[in-house]
Design a protein around this motif. Structure first.
Motif, PDB file in Angstrom:
ATOM      1  N   GLN A 199      11.148  -3.590  23.397  1.00  0.00           N
ATOM      2  CA  GLN A 199      11.637  -3.282  24.733  1.00  0.00           C
ATOM      3  C   GLN A 199      10.762  -2.266  25.461  1.00  0.00           C
ATOM      4  N   ARG A 200      10.111  -1.397  24.734  1.00  0.00           N
ATOM      5  CA  ARG A 200       9.250  -0.394  25.366  1.00  0.00           C
ATOM      6  C   ARG A 200       7.998  -1.025  25.964  1.00  0.00           C
ATOM      7  N   LEU A 201       7.527  -2.150  25.411  1.00  0.00           N
ATOM      8  CA  LEU A 201       6.299  -2.795  25.886  1.00  0.00           C
ATOM      9  C   LEU A 201       6.548  -3.853  26.954  1.00  0.00           C
ATOM     10  N   GLN A 202       7.795  -4.200  27.203  1.00  0.00           N
ATOM     11  CA  GLN A 202       8.076  -5.281  28.149  1.00  0.00           C
ATOM     12  C   GLN A 202       7.628  -4.970  29.575  1.00  0.00           C
ATOM     13  N   PRO A 203       7.901  -3.763  30.148  1.00  0.00           N
ATOM     14  CA  PRO A 203       7.430  -3.499  31.521  1.00  0.00           C
ATOM     15  C   PRO A 203       5.909  -3.575  31.659  1.00  0.00           C
ATOM     16  N   GLU A 204       5.187  -3.100  30.665  1.00  0.00           N
ATOM     17  CA  GLU A 204       3.723  -3.127  30.735  1.00  0.00           C
ATOM     18  C   GLU A 204       3.195  -4.562  30.706  1.00  0.00           C
ATOM     19  N   ILE A 205       3.778  -5.408  29.839  1.00  0.00           N
ATOM     20  CA  ILE A 205       3.334  -6.806  29.764  1.00  0.00           C
ATOM     21  C   ILE A 205       3.645  -7.544  31.065  1.00  0.00           C
ATOM     22  N   LYS A 206       4.834  -7.297  31.607  1.00  0.00           N
ATOM     23  CA  LYS A 206       5.211  -7.967  32.856  1.00  0.00           C
ATOM     24  C   LYS A 206       4.314  -7.525  34.012  1.00  0.00           C
ATOM     25  N   LYS A 207       3.965  -6.249  34.042  1.00  0.00           N
ATOM     26  CA  LYS A 207       3.093  -5.745  35.095  1.00  0.00           C
ATOM     27  C   LYS A 207       1.693  -6.350  34.977  1.00  0.00           C
ATOM     28  N   ARG A 208       1.184  -6.476  33.740  1.00  0.00           N
ATOM     29  CA  ARG A 208      -0.153  -7.042  33.544  1.00  0.00           C
ATOM     30  C   ARG A 208      -0.213  -8.523  33.943  1.00  0.00           C
ATOM     31  N   GLN A 209       0.824  -9.288  33.551  1.00  0.00           N
ATOM     32  CA  GLN A 209       0.829 -10.712  33.886  1.00  0.00           C
ATOM     33  C   GLN A 209       1.030 -10.938  35.386  1.00  0.00           C
ATOM     34  N   LEU A 210       1.825 -10.082  36.035  1.00  0.00           N
ATOM     35  CA  LEU A 210       1.999 -10.205  37.484  1.00  0.00           C
ATOM     36  C   LEU A 210       0.699  -9.906  38.222  1.00  0.00           C
ATOM     37  N   LYS A 211      -0.048  -8.931  37.754  1.00  0.00           N
ATOM     38  CA  LYS A 211      -1.329  -8.607  38.367  1.00  0.00           C
ATOM     39  C   LYS A 211      -2.312  -9.766  38.205  1.00  0.00           C
ATOM     40  N   LEU A 212      -2.309 -10.389  37.026  1.00  0.00           N
ATOM     41  CA  LEU A 212      -3.188 -11.537  36.799  1.00  0.00           C
ATOM     42  C   LEU A 212      -2.812 -12.710  37.688  1.00  0.00           C
ATOM     43  N   LEU A 213      -1.508 -12.961  37.839  1.00  0.00           N
ATOM     44  CA  LEU A 213      -1.064 -14.087  38.667  1.00  0.00           C
ATOM     45  C   LEU A 213      -1.344 -13.845  40.140  1.00  0.00           C
ATOM     46  N   ASN A 214      -1.116 -12.620  40.610  1.00  0.00           N
ATOM     47  CA  ASN A 214      -1.359 -12.320  42.022  1.00  0.00           C
ATOM     48  C   ASN A 214      -2.839 -12.248  42.359  1.00  0.00           C
ATOM     49  N   PHE A 215      -3.693 -12.070  41.357  1.00  0.00           N
ATOM     50  CA  PHE A 215      -5.134 -12.111  41.622  1.00  0.00           C
ATOM     51  C   PHE A 215      -5.543 -13.515  42.090  1.00  0.00           C
ATOM     52  N   HIS A 216      -4.970 -14.554  41.502  1.00  0.00           N
ATOM     53  CA  HIS A 216      -5.271 -15.929  41.904  1.00  0.00           C
ATOM     54  C   HIS A 216      -4.356 -16.398  43.034  1.00  0.00           C
ATOM     55  N   LEU A 217      -3.072 -16.058  42.966  1.00  0.00           N
ATOM     56  CA  LEU A 217      -2.085 -16.518  43.951  1.00  0.00           C
ATOM     57  C   LEU A 217      -1.323 -15.299  44.449  1.00  0.00           C
ATOM     58  N   PRO A 218      -1.742 -14.687  45.557  1.00  0.00           N
ATOM     59  CA  PRO A 218      -1.171 -13.394  45.973  1.00  0.00           C
ATOM     60  C   PRO A 218       0.321 -13.442  46.290  1.00  0.00           C
ATOM     61  N   GLU A 219       0.852 -14.581  46.751  1.00  0.00           N
ATOM     62  CA  GLU A 219       2.249 -14.633  47.173  1.00  0.00           C
ATOM     63  C   GLU A 219       3.175 -15.137  46.078  1.00  0.00           C
ATOM     64  N   ALA A 220       2.685 -15.313  44.872  1.00  0.00           N
ATOM     65  CA  ALA A 220       3.517 -15.849  43.792  1.00  0.00           C
ATOM     66  C   ALA A 220       4.475 -14.785  43.262  1.00  0.00           C
ATOM     67  N   LYS A 221       5.664 -15.240  42.846  1.00  0.00           N
ATOM     68  CA  LYS A 221       6.656 -14.368  42.214  1.00  0.00           C
ATOM     69  C   LYS A 221       6.617 -14.571  40.707  1.00  0.00           C
ATOM     70  N   LEU A 222       7.051 -13.558  39.963  1.00  0.00           N
ATOM     71  CA  LEU A 222       7.077 -13.627  38.499  1.00  0.00           C
ATOM     72  C   LEU A 222       8.464 -13.259  38.005  1.00  0.00           C
TER      73      LEU A 222
END
Length: 716
Positions: A199-222
């Protein structure tokens, strides 16, 4: 004495106002000169201005406010209509960006939340969501480029599955590049298996994957989908989110095929009557339209029947209101006269092209006496046949009609043509055992690598020295460059686009005014009798039986699209494209066989690349240049813009699943009169310069080549 005195200056001098030039004091002659024969128009009363004069300022502001509210409400109603009971369900395409992503797990969670058992059978899955009074269609393509492209093309909402424990693989990055090139619909990212992480690592993983997704698709939701509460949020998101309009899909009708069946035919029959069923999307359909099945062609409609809705909403069933599904409607049949006319056109289009139709040369009569047979190259008319002379002043032309590559002929000269019989008589290597097979495959790989290296070196040389050509040493320039003519100015010199066209151009469709024809054809959709949103069964004629074997038991989505008027006729299509960033180092030569995907249609073609300019003549690019906009010209069926295009190059395996994206762009025009010219620049070393005269060495290597410059003016 006079130094202290000043001159008298009158301050009350009277200045009279001059007469106005066109006033009442002008004479009749002056008025006639100023009018120049023009007759003054009578003042016209504008109805628009008259209505404004009747309204005061407060009423005008109120009227404008009502118009804005009406347009805004129309947009809101159109968005709310998608997925409701009066429109087809939203298509939700699920694409995996990682090898460990599980679309099956996501569908199981959705089924548990809706209390529906989702089968693992192939094909689209229709679901009702009673909380939002919406319905969706789940599409899960296999991890193949063609299947993923079909799912992206028809998707209203695109769901991208991201693994939380691993990074995105190479195929996932390829799919993201295809999404950006094809056109981005509404995108929702789903992070799976996040509950398996601490549970302690979940916010960091979600933030990293959202940054990767928004790099290619800026308006995408996660979103993270692991529990039942997460699934409820996910369903509410995909049903209530604003859908991005995809304008090129709205112009023509298409349907995602839910099921198909064929008539009972014998095994010897090559064609059959095929019935396809699905929701009609995009635009209205007419029974006179042709239906396009990818990879198989265009087919005529025998009849269109209204079928029962397979996923009728529960709240609509409880209301007990009358619906068109409650009673049978007669089938819609095409017009017999129009169907016969289209059938003849299809037969003419599918007729094979003979070699004589592609030959635009002029053969002079061959007399047994001193007369000599002369073959004129492509692009030469009768008067141009007298342009070429030898050293004795006699007409001589190139006897080889094949268009050889400039760089190859520059090195090797003319190659003697060899027949197929000679190729068959060549010795073949004896293969004995596995060692010989490996040796042969290694040799083939070496040859392919060598050809690829040669092509890459030619492309780099063309980039550094564009259009520069050396005259061959062992061949006269009058023969080597017989198909070229001298132009003083590439921009202003005239060139007739109708000059010496091949006979095959008689089959091509040409529009007098392409823009006006497009507007008229799109307006015809409003008068079609099969309305958008209906669930229909369409019976097609003469469909190859290979269609059944190709799609039976496979999970790939099947899309059938209706063609607009004239879209089954061949013409010359011009696409404005740009080379992909990942393919900048890959050499792509003109006339190389590539795979084109234009909207919902795809085929193989060999394009010509040319520069994108505003002139009436356009210079040919022997290689597709990175970083610049280019125009690709091909022979293909007519299409009306907007239409996105993706261009692929087959890899070494040569299968459809091994395609590499080379370039992307849009359809620019349908114009057979666009002139593409191959330009060459003869090079040499300046030896002596005197005023406007110059002596150049190493430009011509034999006396016969000097006559080449006598009828082609040379300019520095």
């Amino acid at each position: 004495l006079w130094s202290g005195m000043s001159a008298h200056r009158p301050t009350l001098k009277q200045v009279n106002k001059p007469f106005k030039g066109s006033g009442k004091h002008s004479s009749k002659g002056e008025i006639k000169k100023k009018q120049g024969g023009r007759v003054a128009d009578a003042p016209r009363s504008s109805v628009k201005n008259a209505s404004k004069q009747l309204l005061n300022k407060k009423d005008r502001k109120n009227q404008q406010k009502q118009i804005i509210q009406k347009k805004r409400q129309e947009v809101i109603d159109k968005k709310r209509l998608v997925g409701s009971k009066d429109s087809p369900p939203k298509i939700v395409s699920i694409v995996s960006l990682g090898a460990n992503s599980s679309p099956k797990k996501l569908k199981e969670l959705i089924g548990q939340a809706l209390n529906v058992e989702i089968s693992s059978a192939s094909g689209p899955i229709h679901l009702n969501i009673p909380q939002q009074k919406q319905r969706i269609t789940l599409v899960e393509p296999p991890r193949e480029i063609e299947a993923v492209l079909d799912a992206i093309t028809i998707a209203d909402v695109l769901v991208l599955l991201l693994p939380s424990l691993e990074e995105m693989d190479e195929e996932g990055e390829t799919y993201l590049s295809l999404i950006k090139a094809q056109g981005v619909p509404t995108v929702v990212g789903v992070l799976q298996f996040l509950d398996e992480v601490h549970q302690r690592l979940q916010p960091e993983i979600k933030k990293r994957q959202l940054k990767l997704l928004n790099f290619h698709l800026p308006e995408a939701k996660l979103l993270s989908v692991s529990t039942e509460q997460d699934v409820s949020l996910f369903l509410r998101t995909i049903t209530s989110t604003n859908l991005k309009p995809v304008y090129w899909r709205e112009n023509r009708p298409y349907l995602l095929i839910d099921s198909f069946s064929a008539e009972n035919n014998t095994t010897q029959d090559k064609t059959t009557n095929l019935t396809i069923s699905g929701f009609l999307r995009g635009n209205n359909l007419s029974a006179n339209d042709l239906i396009h099945l990818p990879l198989f062609g265009d087919f005529q409609v025998l009849k269109v029947e209204r079928a029962a809705d397979p996923c009728k909403p529960e709240h609509a069933k409880r209301n007990g209101s009358m619906d068109t599904d409650d009673f049978e409607l007669p089938p819609v049949l095409p017009d017999p006269a129009q169907a016969e006319h289209i059938k003849k056109e299809l037969e003419e289009v599918n007729k094979p092209i003979e070699e004589e139709e592609m030959n635009d040369g002029i053969e002079l009569p061959d007399l047994e006496t001193k007369t000599k047979k002369i073959r004129v190259p492509k692009g030469f008319s009768e008067y141009q046949a007298h342009w070429v002379f030898d050293e004795n002043g006699v007409n001589i032309l190139d006897e080889d009609e094949n268009d050889m590559d400039d760089d190859k002929s520059m090195k090797d000269g003319l190659e003697e043509p060899h027949s197929e019989e000679e190729e068959e008589e060549e010795p073949k290597a004896n293969i004995d055992g596995e060692a010989a097979e490996e040796e042969g495959s290694d040799a083939d790989m070496d040859d392919e690598d060598r050809l690829e290296d040669d092509k890459r070196s030619q492309a780099s040389e063309y980039t550094r020295f564009p259009d520069e050509v050396d005259t061959p040493i062992d061949q006269r320039a009058s023969i080597r460059f017989a198909k070229y003519r001298g132009l003083k100015s590439f921009r202003t010199s005239p060139w007739d686009p109708k000059e010496n066209l091949p006979q095959v151009y008689n089959r091509f469709c040409e529009f007098e005014n392409f823009t006006r024809a497009r507007k008229r054809i799109l307006l015809e959709r409003n008068f079609c009798n099969i309305l958008l949103g209906s669930y229909v069964s369409i019976t097609l004629s003469n469909v190859p039986t290979e269609f059944l074997a190709y799609h039976s038991g496979h999970q790939r989505p099947i899309v059938a699209s209706g063609l607009l008027s004239y879209e089954h006729l061949p013409s010359v299509l011009n696409f404005l494209i740009q080379k992909s960033a990942k393919a900048e180092e890959v050499p792509v030569q003109s006339k190389e066989e590539l795979v084109f995907r234009i909207g919902l249609r795809r085929f193989v073609a060999s394009p010509l690349f040319s520069q994108h300019t505003r002139n009436d003549k356009h210079k040919l690019d022997r290689f597709l240049q990175p970083g610049n906009k280019s125009v690709a010209t091909i022979y293909a069926p007519v299409m009306f813009p907007p239409a996105p295009v993706l261009i692929f190059k087959r890899s070494e395996s040569g299968t459809l699943s091994s395609l590499n994206l080379i370039a992307s762009g849009n359809l620019m025009s349908v114009n057979p009169d666009r002139v593409v010219l191959k330009k060459i620049v003869l090079t040499g070393s300046p030896f002596k310069i005197h005023k406007s005269y110059c002596v150049v060495r190493q430009m011509f290597y034999n006396p016969g080549s000097l006559f080449f410059s006598s009828y082609r003016a040379l300019f520095t």
